[in-house]
Design a protein around this motif. Structure first.
Motif, PDB file in Angstrom:
ATOM      1  N   ASP A 139       3.745  87.919   6.081  1.00  0.00           N
ATOM      2  CA  ASP A 139       4.852  88.873   5.892  1.00  0.00           C
ATOM      3  C   ASP A 139       5.495  89.297   7.208  1.00  0.00           C
ATOM      4  O   ASP A 139       5.919  90.448   7.360  1.00  0.00           O
ATOM      5  N   LYS A 172       3.948  82.190   8.530  1.00  0.00           N
ATOM      6  CA  LYS A 172       3.182  81.311   7.651  1.00  0.00           C
ATOM      7  C   LYS A 172       3.955  80.022   7.376  1.00  0.00           C
ATOM      8  O   LYS A 172       3.359  78.984   7.133  1.00  0.00           O
ATOM      9  N   THR A 173       5.284  80.104   7.392  1.00  0.00           N
ATOM     10  CA  THR A 173       6.099  78.915   7.128  1.00  0.00           C
ATOM     11  C   THR A 173       7.245  78.821   8.127  1.00  0.00           C
ATOM     12  O   THR A 173       7.684  79.821   8.692  1.00  0.00           O
ATOM     13  N   LEU A 174       7.719  77.597   8.303  1.00  0.00           N
ATOM     14  CA  LEU A 174       8.892  77.345   9.134  1.00  0.00           C
ATOM     15  C   LEU A 174      10.126  78.040   8.601  1.00  0.00           C
ATOM     16  O   LEU A 174      10.921  78.586   9.367  1.00  0.00           O
ATOM     17  N   ALA A 175      10.299  77.987   7.266  1.00  0.00           N
ATOM     18  CA  ALA A 175      11.495  78.587   6.664  1.00  0.00           C
ATOM     19  C   ALA A 175      11.592  80.055   7.074  1.00  0.00           C
ATOM     20  O   ALA A 175      12.670  80.561   7.383  1.00  0.00           O
ATOM     21  N   GLU A 176      10.426  80.746   7.086  1.00  0.00           N
ATOM     22  CA  GLU A 176      10.415  82.159   7.457  1.00  0.00           C
ATOM     23  C   GLU A 176      10.732  82.315   8.951  1.00  0.00           C
ATOM     24  O   GLU A 176      11.542  83.164   9.343  1.00  0.00           O
ATOM     25  N   GLU A 225      12.424  80.457  10.905  1.00  0.00           N
ATOM     26  CA  GLU A 225      13.815  80.132  11.247  1.00  0.00           C
ATOM     27  C   GLU A 225      14.738  81.333  11.041  1.00  0.00           C
ATOM     28  O   GLU A 225      15.862  81.346  11.528  1.00  0.00           O
ATOM     29  N   MET A 226      14.285  82.347  10.314  1.00  0.00           N
ATOM     30  CA  MET A 226      15.126  83.533  10.079  1.00  0.00           C
ATOM     31  C   MET A 226      14.929  84.610  11.149  1.00  0.00           C
ATOM     32  O   MET A 226      15.642  85.607  11.149  1.00  0.00           O
ATOM     33  N   PRO A 269      -4.975  76.872   5.071  1.00  0.00           N
ATOM     34  CA  PRO A 269      -4.062  75.728   5.160  1.00  0.00           C
ATOM     35  C   PRO A 269      -3.054  75.929   6.297  1.00  0.00           C
ATOM     36  O   PRO A 269      -2.558  77.034   6.498  1.00  0.00           O
ATOM     37  N   GLY A 270      -2.795  74.854   7.053  1.00  0.00           N
ATOM     38  CA  GLY A 270      -1.822  74.924   8.144  1.00  0.00           C
ATOM     39  C   GLY A 270      -2.406  75.415   9.455  1.00  0.00           C
ATOM     40  O   GLY A 270      -1.712  75.465  10.460  1.00  0.00           O
ATOM     41  N   PHE A 291       5.948  75.173  16.982  1.00  0.00           N
ATOM     42  CA  PHE A 291       5.659  75.355  15.559  1.00  0.00           C
ATOM     43  C   PHE A 291       6.181  74.166  14.750  1.00  0.00           C
ATOM     44  O   PHE A 291       5.525  73.679  13.823  1.00  0.00           O
ATOM     45  N   ARG A 292       7.376  73.652  15.127  1.00  0.00           N
ATOM     46  CA  ARG A 292       7.931  72.495  14.418  1.00  0.00           C
ATOM     47  C   ARG A 292       7.071  71.252  14.637  1.00  0.00           C
ATOM     48  O   ARG A 292       6.912  70.432  13.740  1.00  0.00           O
ATOM     49  N   ALA A 329       4.188  71.598  12.294  1.00  0.00           N
ATOM     50  CA  ALA A 329       4.627  71.322  10.923  1.00  0.00           C
ATOM     51  C   ALA A 329       4.819  69.822  10.721  1.00  0.00           C
ATOM     52  O   ALA A 329       4.424  69.256   9.695  1.00  0.00           O
ATOM     53  N   LEU A 376      11.027  66.947  11.348  1.00  0.00           N
ATOM     54  CA  LEU A 376      11.888  68.117  11.510  1.00  0.00           C
ATOM     55  C   LEU A 376      12.425  68.226  12.926  1.00  0.00           C
ATOM     56  O   LEU A 376      13.595  68.565  13.131  1.00  0.00           O
ATOM     57  N   LEU A 415      14.473  81.372   0.902  1.00  0.00           N
ATOM     58  CA  LEU A 415      13.335  80.847   0.150  1.00  0.00           C
ATOM     59  C   LEU A 415      12.208  80.464   1.099  1.00  0.00           C
ATOM     60  O   LEU A 415      12.454  79.895   2.160  1.00  0.00           O
ATOM     61  N   SER A 416      10.969  80.769   0.686  1.00  0.00           N
ATOM     62  CA  SER A 416       9.816  80.473   1.519  1.00  0.00           C
ATOM     63  C   SER A 416       8.664  79.986   0.646  1.00  0.00           C
ATOM     64  O   SER A 416       8.351  80.620  -0.366  1.00  0.00           O
ATOM     65  N   ARG A 454       5.084  79.723  -0.619  1.00  0.00           N
ATOM     66  CA  ARG A 454       3.907  80.598  -0.519  1.00  0.00           C
ATOM     67  C   ARG A 454       2.630  79.839  -0.837  1.00  0.00           C
ATOM     68  O   ARG A 454       1.584  80.096  -0.276  1.00  0.00           O
ATOM     69  N   ARG A 475      13.097  71.664   5.367  1.00  0.00           N
ATOM     70  CA  ARG A 475      12.099  72.621   5.852  1.00  0.00           C
ATOM     71  C   ARG A 475      11.153  73.048   4.741  1.00  0.00           C
ATOM     72  O   ARG A 475       9.967  73.262   4.982  1.00  0.00           O
ATOM     73  N   ALA A 534       8.666  70.284   4.436  1.00  0.00           N
ATOM     74  CA  ALA A 534       7.719  70.327   5.556  1.00  0.00           C
ATOM     75  C   ALA A 534       6.719  71.468   5.359  1.00  0.00           C
ATOM     76  O   ALA A 534       5.522  71.306   5.587  1.00  0.00           O
ATOM     77  N   ASP A 535       7.209  72.623   4.901  1.00  0.00           N
ATOM     78  CA  ASP A 535       6.309  73.751   4.656  1.00  0.00           C
ATOM     79  C   ASP A 535       5.322  73.447   3.527  1.00  0.00           C
ATOM     80  O   ASP A 535       4.184  73.912   3.557  1.00  0.00           O
ATOM     81  N   PHE A 583       2.727  71.562   5.220  1.00  0.00           N
ATOM     82  CA  PHE A 583       2.076  72.418   6.206  1.00  0.00           C
ATOM     83  C   PHE A 583       1.052  73.326   5.526  1.00  0.00           C
ATOM     84  O   PHE A 583      -0.100  73.448   5.971  1.00  0.00           O
ATOM     85  N   LEU A 584       1.464  73.956   4.427  1.00  0.00           N
ATOM     86  CA  LEU A 584       0.596  74.907   3.721  1.00  0.00           C
ATOM     87  C   LEU A 584      -0.253  74.240   2.652  1.00  0.00           C
ATOM     88  O   LEU A 584      -1.042  74.910   1.996  1.00  0.00           O
ATOM     89  N   GLY A 585      -0.041  72.951   2.440  1.00  0.00           N
ATOM     90  CA  GLY A 585      -0.603  72.313   1.260  1.00  0.00           C
ATOM     91  C   GLY A 585      -2.120  72.237   1.245  1.00  0.00           C
ATOM     92  O   GLY A 585      -2.733  71.816   2.217  1.00  0.00           O
TER      93      GLY A 585
END
Lengths: 309, 309
Positions: free
Chosen positions: A70, A93-97, A99-100, A160-161, A287-288, A291, B95, B183-184, B186, B288, B291-292, B295-297
């Motif tokens: 979070d 926790k994720t790249l998508a997060e 990137e923001m 994971p990750g 981080f990329r 990933a 990526l 979107l992320s 989880r 992304r 990739a996430d 990464f989290l899988g």
């Protein structure tokens, strides 16, 4: 003028590194903490950031030392309270997060330092400067440690990750700092214990746009001598970062260091400079690469991991 | 004025979609191709892009239909020749490589369309417009197909990072287009056959910043009826994209379409508009998310995959 800063999360890294660094800093002083458990700190402690800001109205910055959960929500809360943010690695926790993060900092007009503490190790900047104008032929990274020694019983390390990439990302943060090349993972082999969800070892082949390769070995299962080295063969020399970047050698001869302060002293100086200049530093390249190592990774099963084996 | 365009790579997607679309386009005409194997095309064919540009000096654009290998190198070659580029999905092998596309296009002052053909399916734009102002409660994606039918014997589909995400990324490209949320990923569960390196199935839980979840099921092992649907529960309605976005329904009632041309006709119109306006469109969010997911899988082993089972 000393900046009032609060810790968010008071765990191992906060106690081992952030607190002593802030205590010794000319730029910052500890003004509070966010923590869900009782604390014997001499500053106000609250369960959330907004409550802390009410208790400490002149609070101007935070250092985020919680696990990467979070983080975007926390970042937006901090910016809405007008705070500058130093964020521990890994970013999210994720790249998508992640990137923001940079757009959020820009919109808020606040400073965000997405920190990579290993980049502040004493020999990293001297090595970076030395490499300017050198022709790199090959780079070899060996980041080999025993998780039982360095993360005793910390089960979160097997999320994971994460796994061996928790220390591994430190090596990649140094690599992206000292090489001017664009870097891309070409091959990745991940060894995942049968009873865990994250790699205990990884072998990567990374391609640099300058035309050379980077061979990477990460292990969490290293008995005996531990190793955190980056070896760089240039057209004429062999240079090595030792002990996670705290020392360096050229042709096997250890080089002197102008500034041998610890990593976090330099990190907090960088944070103060960014605040003074109204700037942010959010470099997601390490981080990329991680990933991409998972994305491209061929996985093989390793034997069960046991803490007491 | 019709733009002279060349195909780079003349495989299945080039023959099935790009060639007939260019042949029918008011904006483009086929002026050449880059291919390593002999071809019976009526336009010049060369083994590399620079040779083709010498043979066809007025060439102005290319459509890249090769597998995602060495894409950045190809992109830079195209830009150095002054060409605009339409790039097939997926963008790149990593990526890190894909993140360099947009800066390369900006520096060159050329148009890059990193294309997501499923976004051009006939019902996607009507659904996006309909969703404006709706309160989304939950989204369910089922993208279930039989790889034996749709990719018969294509062993490349089992490369690391691909597998069921080859069709799955199409669903994610639609999702990121129609929802205004960030979107992320989880949670991610990947089923990888014992004798392959990529998932045959994936279950994802994606969190939207608007406060709802997206449940995702991808399968490459779907016998009987195939399914490519996105179901959206709003506060008052249930809307569904069907057949990969080519149809849609509200409350179970199929909705009319103003424009029912095929996906690629709309994609090439978009490319022409971008060129006319001197703009690019490089949206890496679907990539992304994939990739996430890796990464989290959490990975679990699935039975051996057999083409003829």
């Amino acid at each position: 003028m000393s900046i009032p800063i609060a810790l968010v999360g008071v765990g191992k890294i906060a106690c081992d590194q952030h607190m002593p660094t802030i205590a010794a800093s000319a730029h910052f002083h500890l003004a509070g903490a966010v923590s869900s458990h009782a604390s014997d700190l001499s500053v106000p402690v609250r369960g959330d950031l907004t409550s802390l800001k009410s208790a400490v109205p002149d609070l101007a910055a935070i250092a985020v030392c919680t696990p990467p959960v979070d983080r975007l929500r926390l970042l937006k809360e901090a910016f809405s309270l007008g705070l500058h943010v130093l964020m521990e690695k890994p970013p999210a926790k994720t790249l998508a997060e992640a990137e923001m993060f940079a757009p959020a900092a820009r919109n808020a007009g606040r400073t965000l330092l997405q920190s990579w503490h290993s980049r502040c190790a004493a020999a990293v900047e001297p090595m970076r400067r030395w490499l300017v104008g050198q022709t790199v032929r090959h780079v070899t990274i060996n980041w080999l440690e025993d998780v039982r020694v360095w993360h005793p019983g910390q089960e979160w390390i097997w999320s994971p990750g994460v796994g061996v990439f928790d220390p591994g990302i430190n090596a990649l943060s140094i690599l992206t700092e000292i090489l001017p090349s664009d870097l891309s993972v070409r091959e990745s082999l991940l060894s995942i214990p049968a009873n865990r969800s994250a790699p205990i070892a990884a072998s990567l082949m990374i391609e640099a746009s300058a035309g050379h390769d980077v061979s990477v070995q990460f292990s969490f299962d290293q008995r005996g001598p531990q190793s955190w080295t980056i070896d760089i063969e240039t057209a004429t020399e062999r240079a090595t970062l030792l002990d996670g970047g705290s020392h360096w050698a050229i042709g096997g001869v250890e080089q002197p260091l102008e500034d041998d302060r610890p990593e976090y002293a330099r990190l907090y100086d960088q944070f103060a400079d960014l605040i003074a200049n109204g700037e942010s530093d959010v470099d997601l390249r390490p981080f990329r690469l991680v990933a991409d190592a998972f994305f491209l990774g061929e996985t093989k099963q390793a034997p069960n991991f046991l803490w007491d084996s």
